[in-house]
Motif scaffolding. Structure first.
Motif, mmCIF file in Angstrom:
data_model
loop_
_atom_site.group_PDB
_atom_site.id
_atom_site.type_symbol
_atom_site.label_atom_id
_atom_site.label_comp_id
_atom_site.label_asym_id
_atom_site.label_seq_id
_atom_site.Cartn_x
_atom_site.Cartn_y
_atom_site.Cartn_z
ATOM 1 N N GLU A 1 0.856 -1.052 -0.059
ATOM 2 C CA GLU A 1 0.063 0.188 -0.142
ATOM 3 C C GLU A 1 0.800 1.291 -0.138
ATOM 4 O O GLU A 1 0.511 2.395 -0.346
ATOM 5 C CB GLU A 1 -0.899 -0.031 1.288
ATOM 6 C CG GLU A 1 -2.016 -1.176 0.988
ATOM 7 C CD GLU A 1 -2.880 -1.174 2.384
ATOM 8 O OE1 GLU A 1 -3.912 -0.427 2.131
ATOM 9 O OE2 GLU A 1 -2.755 -1.947 3.272
ATOM 10 N N ALA A 2 2.021 1.189 0.535
ATOM 11 C CA ALA A 2 2.950 2.454 0.451
ATOM 12 C C ALA A 2 3.367 3.062 -0.965
ATOM 13 O O ALA A 2 3.641 3.937 -1.339
ATOM 14 C CB ALA A 2 4.239 2.012 1.204
ATOM 15 N N VAL B 1 -5.176 -15.061 11.561
ATOM 16 C CA VAL B 1 -5.896 -14.358 10.421
ATOM 17 C C VAL B 1 -6.140 -15.080 9.195
ATOM 18 O O VAL B 1 -7.325 -15.082 8.706
ATOM 19 C CB VAL B 1 -5.188 -12.944 10.101
ATOM 20 C CG1 VAL B 1 -5.892 -12.100 8.917
ATOM 21 C CG2 VAL B 1 -5.251 -11.914 11.339
ATOM 22 N N ALA B 2 -5.368 -15.698 8.736
ATOM 23 C CA ALA B 2 -5.647 -16.600 7.625
ATOM 24 C C ALA B 2 -6.579 -17.593 7.744
ATOM 25 O O ALA B 2 -7.329 -17.599 6.823
ATOM 26 C CB ALA B 2 -3.950 -17.275 7.215
ATOM 27 N N LEU B 3 -6.560 -18.042 8.937
ATOM 28 C CA LEU B 3 -7.525 -18.924 9.183
ATOM 29 C C LEU B 3 -8.964 -18.332 9.543
ATOM 30 O O LEU B 3 -10.021 -19.050 8.626
ATOM 31 C CB LEU B 3 -7.337 -20.054 10.387
ATOM 32 C CG LEU B 3 -6.214 -20.954 10.325
ATOM 33 C CD1 LEU B 3 -5.831 -21.498 11.607
ATOM 34 C CD2 LEU B 3 -6.708 -22.162 9.396
ATOM 35 N N THR C 1 1.872 -2.864 9.613
ATOM 36 C CA THR C 1 1.253 -2.006 10.271
ATOM 37 C C THR C 1 -0.166 -2.345 10.936
ATOM 38 O O THR C 1 -0.393 -1.530 12.280
ATOM 39 C CB THR C 1 1.258 -0.449 9.695
ATOM 40 O OG1 THR C 1 0.528 -0.577 8.194
ATOM 41 C CG2 THR C 1 2.753 -0.225 9.240
ATOM 42 N N SER C 2 -1.239 -2.743 10.164
ATOM 43 C CA SER C 2 -2.481 -2.872 10.583
ATOM 44 C C SER C 2 -2.357 -4.263 11.695
ATOM 45 O O SER C 2 -1.439 -4.954 11.463
ATOM 46 C CB SER C 2 -3.570 -3.261 9.423
ATOM 47 O OG SER C 2 -3.371 -2.135 8.620
ATOM 48 N N ALA D 1 -7.956 -8.643 5.213
ATOM 49 C CA ALA D 1 -7.868 -10.127 4.659
ATOM 50 C C ALA D 1 -9.292 -10.675 4.131
ATOM 51 O O ALA D 1 -9.353 -11.190 3.188
ATOM 52 C CB ALA D 1 -7.433 -10.705 5.847
ATOM 53 N N LYS D 2 -10.292 -10.401 4.919
ATOM 54 C CA LYS D 2 -11.742 -10.860 4.373
ATOM 55 C C LYS D 2 -12.067 -10.180 3.056
ATOM 56 O O LYS D 2 -12.567 -10.735 1.984
ATOM 57 C CB LYS D 2 -12.509 -10.437 5.499
ATOM 58 C CG LYS D 2 -12.519 -11.417 6.758
ATOM 59 C CD LYS D 2 -13.695 -10.971 7.662
ATOM 60 C CE LYS D 2 -13.658 -12.287 8.885
ATOM 61 N NZ LYS D 2 -14.653 -12.116 9.670
#
Length: 287
Positions: A15-16, A76-78, A44-45, A54-55
């Motif tokens: 994103e940077a 988070v992946a799961l 950073t998030s 992610a979603k």
């Protein structure tokens, strides 16, 4: 959804590199151009913000049939129902990640030398990253591994590997000449005003080298798709090129790709991939 073995181009979020443009806008353009895998890498998030990204990317990649990987964060992946998680050398061990995720996730890992690559293969990684091949702002301070490590990986590693680090249309040929057949890009794609065009260029380079491997002419690779229920072999790179090859571009037709309508204005940007289901429907207007 794609099979890992069929994936050639892997794009990581950055994103940077695109201030003022939305994450989903940039990554959708990359997928349209031919990105087979998208990885969310966000240092950073945290918490709900990271999960929300992610979603959102999971929904986007599912719509386009691309694989979705989350960097570092297994939980988070799961929770986001990603296809995989990508680990660094200092992150969770591959064996522990496999114990926690079972068969639900692909597991990839970054490697910087042949010993790490061989260990990752022995530990059960599904794929590895090989790099950084060239200096890159994504990994400041890390010495490039050069194309010599790419050549070593090509000779010794049997699981899929993606060359990463400074990969762009300008550097791709040297990396492919060293033996890579899968590429991973960050800033060259996400920092471009036209991410789709960069992805198309990288996919063309890969296809040309694969054609050489097969003893054919560069760029002469057929892709098999289903058009209106019929199996078709085509060398068309985009939906527009396919319509032109079938004599439909000048007719009043609507197009669907994998069940989703594609506006005619986007046909030139929508990449054709093996296994796609294309429907061209003649439009009959009323008075």
């Amino acid at each position: 959804m794609k099979r890992l073995d069929d994936c050639k181009l892997y794009v990581i979020t950055g994103e940077a590199y695109h201030p003022g443009r939305e994450l989903l806008e940039v990554m959708e353009a990359a997928i349209r151009g031919g990105a087979d895998i998208v990885q969310l890498r966000d240092k950073t998030s945290t918490g709900a913000a990271l999960l929300a990204k992610a979603k959102a990317l999971r929904a986007l990649t599912r719509r386009w049939g691309a694989l979705f990987i989350v960097n570092d964060d297994l939980e988070v992946a799961l929770e986001a129902e990603a296809d995989g998680v990508h680990l660094g050398q200092d992150d969770l061990a591959i064996g522990e990640a496999r114990r926690l995720a079972g068969s639900r996730l692909l597991i990839g890992i970054s490697t910087h030398n042949l010993a790490q690559a061989l260990e990752a293969e022995r530990a059960g990684a599904d794929y590895i990253g090989v790099g950084p091949v060239y200096p890159t702002p994504t990994k400041p301070g890390r010495a490039p591994v050069t194309t010599s490590y790419v050549a070593e990986a090509a000779a010794r590693i049997r699981i899929p590997f993606f060359a990463i680090g400074g990969i762009s249309p300008e550097t791709a040929d040297d990396v492919l000449a060293a033996g890579a057949r899968r590429l991973c890009a960050v800033s060259a794609v996400t920092g471009s005003a036209d991410p789709a065009d960069v992805c198309r260029a990288l996919k063309r380079r890969i296809a040309e080298w694969e054609a050489r491997d097969a003893g054919g002419e560069p760029g002469a690779e057929d892709v098999r798709v289903t058009v209106n229920g019929r199996d078709v072999a085509t060398r068309s790179g985009t939906l527009r090129e396919l319509a032109e090859s079938l004599g439909l571009a000048s007719l009043r037709v609507m197009a669907e790709r994998n069940g989703e309508a594609v506006p005619r204005a986007d046909w030139a940007q929508v990449a054709i991939r093996g296994g796609d289901r294309i429907e061209f429907v003649h439009f009959v207007g009323g008075g």
